[in-house]
Design a protein around this motif. Structure first.
Motif, PDB file in Angstrom:
ATOM      1  N   LEU A   1      -8.779  -0.860   9.343  1.00 10.76           N
ATOM      2  CA  LEU A   1      -8.054   0.293   8.791  1.00 10.76           C
ATOM      3  C   LEU A   1      -8.562   0.648   7.384  1.00 10.76           C
TER       4      LEU A   1
ATOM      5  N   LEU B   1      -0.565   7.069   9.695  1.00 11.32           N
ATOM      6  CA  LEU B   1      -1.033   6.387  10.906  1.00 11.32           C
ATOM      7  C   LEU B   1      -0.395   7.065  12.119  1.00 11.32           C
TER       8      LEU B   1
ATOM      9  N   ASP C   1       2.579   5.653  14.195  1.00 10.70           N
ATOM     10  CA  ASP C   1       3.928   5.552  13.636  1.00 10.70           C
ATOM     11  C   ASP C   1       4.570   6.930  13.516  1.00 10.70           C
TER      12      ASP C   1
ATOM     13  N   TYR D   1       3.133  -6.764  10.594  1.00 13.36           N
ATOM     14  CA  TYR D   1       3.013  -5.726   9.569  1.00 13.36           C
ATOM     15  C   TYR D   1       2.404  -6.223   8.255  1.00 13.36           C
ATOM     16  N   GLY D   2       2.098  -5.255   7.377  1.00 19.11           N
ATOM     17  CA  GLY D   2       1.843  -5.543   5.976  1.00 19.11           C
ATOM     18  C   GLY D   2       3.210  -5.720   5.320  1.00 19.11           C
TER      19      GLY D   2
ATOM     20  N   GLU E   1      -0.958  -8.991   4.381  1.00 24.49           N
ATOM     21  CA  GLU E   1      -1.114  -8.461   5.736  1.00 24.49           C
ATOM     22  C   GLU E   1      -0.709  -9.502   6.780  1.00 24.49           C
ATOM     23  N   LYS E   2       0.224  -9.122   7.607  1.00 23.85           N
ATOM     24  CA  LYS E   2       0.654  -9.913   8.780  1.00 23.85           C
ATOM     25  C   LYS E   2       0.778 -11.419   8.500  1.00 23.85           C
TER      26      LYS E   2
ATOM     27  N   ALA F   1       5.263  -2.328   5.680  1.00 26.78           N
ATOM     28  CA  ALA F   1       4.575  -1.027   5.631  1.00 26.78           C
ATOM     29  C   ALA F   1       4.612  -0.374   6.997  1.00 26.78           C
ATOM     30  N   THR F   2       4.922   0.919   7.005  1.00 23.57           N
ATOM     31  CA  THR F   2       5.063   1.588   8.296  1.00 23.57           C
ATOM     32  C   THR F   2       4.298   2.904   8.368  1.00 23.57           C
ATOM     33  N   GLY F   3       3.036   2.864   8.099  1.00 18.40           N
ATOM     34  CA  GLY F   3       2.182   3.985   8.472  1.00 18.40           C
ATOM     35  C   GLY F   3       2.232   5.226   7.614  1.00 18.40           C
TER      36      GLY F   3
ATOM     37  N   TYR G   1       1.218   6.207   3.651  1.00 13.94           N
ATOM     38  CA  TYR G   1       0.679   5.722   2.387  1.00 13.94           C
ATOM     39  C   TYR G   1       0.320   6.921   1.511  1.00 13.94           C
TER      40      TYR G   1
ATOM     41  N   GLN H   1      -8.964  -4.692   5.394  1.00 13.65           N
ATOM     42  CA  GLN H   1      -7.552  -4.309   5.436  1.00 13.65           C
ATOM     43  C   GLN H   1      -7.176  -3.493   4.196  1.00 13.65           C
TER      44      GLN H   1
ATOM     45  N   THR I   1      -4.248  -3.220   3.160  1.00 11.83           N
ATOM     46  CA  THR I   1      -3.264  -4.075   2.478  1.00 11.83           C
ATOM     47  C   THR I   1      -3.943  -4.903   1.383  1.00 11.83           C
TER      48      THR I   1
ATOM     49  N   ARG J   1      12.190   5.037  13.523  1.00 12.43           N
ATOM     50  CA  ARG J   1      10.740   4.896  13.594  1.00 12.43           C
ATOM     51  C   ARG J   1      10.358   4.619  15.031  1.00 12.43           C
TER      52      ARG J   1
END
Ligand code: G1P
Length: 318
Positions: free
Chosen positions: A122, A144, A147, A183-184, A204-205, A217-219, A221, A243, A245, A267
């Motif tokens: 990403l 993203l 999302d 997720y981040g 990240e994850k 974080a949900t897509g 930014y 990443q 993130t 979401r």
């Protein structure tokens, strides 16, 4: 490709001209449909996901949509092209409603393709978008397409927060602690404001036990242009990919302000069939044409399913 005269309007503080949409993924979770149809063209009721994203970007004032595509994944850009033969046929047949739907993307936003030759992550995809930015663009938004953040409008709030604090602003959701590893995840400063929080770190994850919070974080930014320098020096991270993130984390370490806007709406994750089906049902229930009969049918269908469950329970008990 559409064109829009305002693409080169002077950049103003708090204004976002370019929205980046990473859309180079193979959509493996949707195979075989995605063998030939890009995941971003799958319809939520009748509107492809990419058009919902384009509308969200335009509503926030953006005039350029930089779509990161993969080689051979050409169909997405075609959605933004004019289709004179189809329009003529619809006009001749008096199908004005359908004609309006086909024309909904005309002049909406200037869609430009940026090719990502290899799936390097990403962060790498976002980094490629720098080539389409104008010199005076100080920030870029990333949406993203997997999302769907509802109701639309969170970008407006994020733009306001950047005006106030500068730096970068991300959208966050609170998820169940056991789900954080997808997720981040943000490490945030405690504050009384339930909606805006400063980020101390981002990872990240992480494993559930290592997660600094359950704000993820949900897509959505809004990234200061400095992100591109950070991405250039970001090494492959989780999953061997570059990443975003990690690039955001390195900006935080350099003292760059990063805030989250905590979103309290819904979401949908269009990236897997289960989430996609829910999004379709949710949108269809709100639709004047399909909503009422779908509602009735769903009630009946769910009642049948419940009756079956209680029959099985009784059967097992005896
Ligand atoms: C990406 C990001 C992750 C973010 C997520 C939101 O992960 O890397 O930080 O939380 O999107 O959907 P992906 O879902 O692409 O694996």
């Amino acid at each position: 490709m559409t064109s829009n005269d305002s693409t080169n309007a002077p950049s103003q503080p708090g204004h976002v001209r370019t929205v980046v949409v990473p859309a180079a993924g193979l959509g493996t979770r949707f195979l075989p449909a995605t063998k030939t149809v890009p995941k971003e063209l799958l319809p939520v009721v009748e509107t492809p996901g990419i058009e919902l994203i384009a509308k969200e970007a335009a509503a926030a004032g953006a005039t350029r949509l930089a779509i990161i595509t993969a080689p051979k994944k050409t169909g997405i850009m075609g959605h933004f092209d004019k289709h004179p033969e189809l329009e003529e046929t619809l006009a001749e047949r008096g199908k004005t409603e359908q004609l309006d739907r086909v024309r909904a993307v005309d002049g909406l936003i200037d869609a430009v393709a940026v090719e990502q030759e290899r799936p390097l992550g990403l962060g790498h995809a976002i980094g490629l978008s720098e080539q389409v930015l104008d010199d005076d663009e100080e920030a870029v938004a990333v949406l993203l397409p997997d999302d769907l953040v509802m109701p639309f409008g969170v970008l407006d709030k994020m733009i306001e927060v950047r005006k106030q604090y500068g730096g970068s602003v991300l959208c966050a959701f609170e998820v169940d602690p056991e789900d954080v590893s997808k997720y981040g995840v943000f490490d945030i400063e405690p504050s009384d404001d339930p909606d805006v929080k400063q980020v101390k770190a981002m990872v990240e994850k992480p494993d559930v036990e290592d997660a600094p919070s359950n704000f993820v974080a949900t897509g959505r930014y809004l990234l200061d242009r400095q992100i591109f320098d950070a991405l250039r020096s970001t090494k492959p991270g989780k999953g061997g990919e570059i990443q975003v993130t990690d690039a955001i984390e390195s900006l935080i370490e350099q003292g760059h302000p990063v805030h989250i806007v905590v979103h309290h709406g819904a979401r949908h994750d269009l990236g897997n069939p289960g989430g996609y089906i829910r999004a379709c049902v949710d949108f269809a229930l709100r639709d004047d044409t399909y909503g009422p009969s779908l509602h009735r049918w769903l009630n009946k269908r769910v009642a049948e399913e419940n009756a079956l469950d209680s029959f099985e329970e009784t059967f097992q008990e005896n």
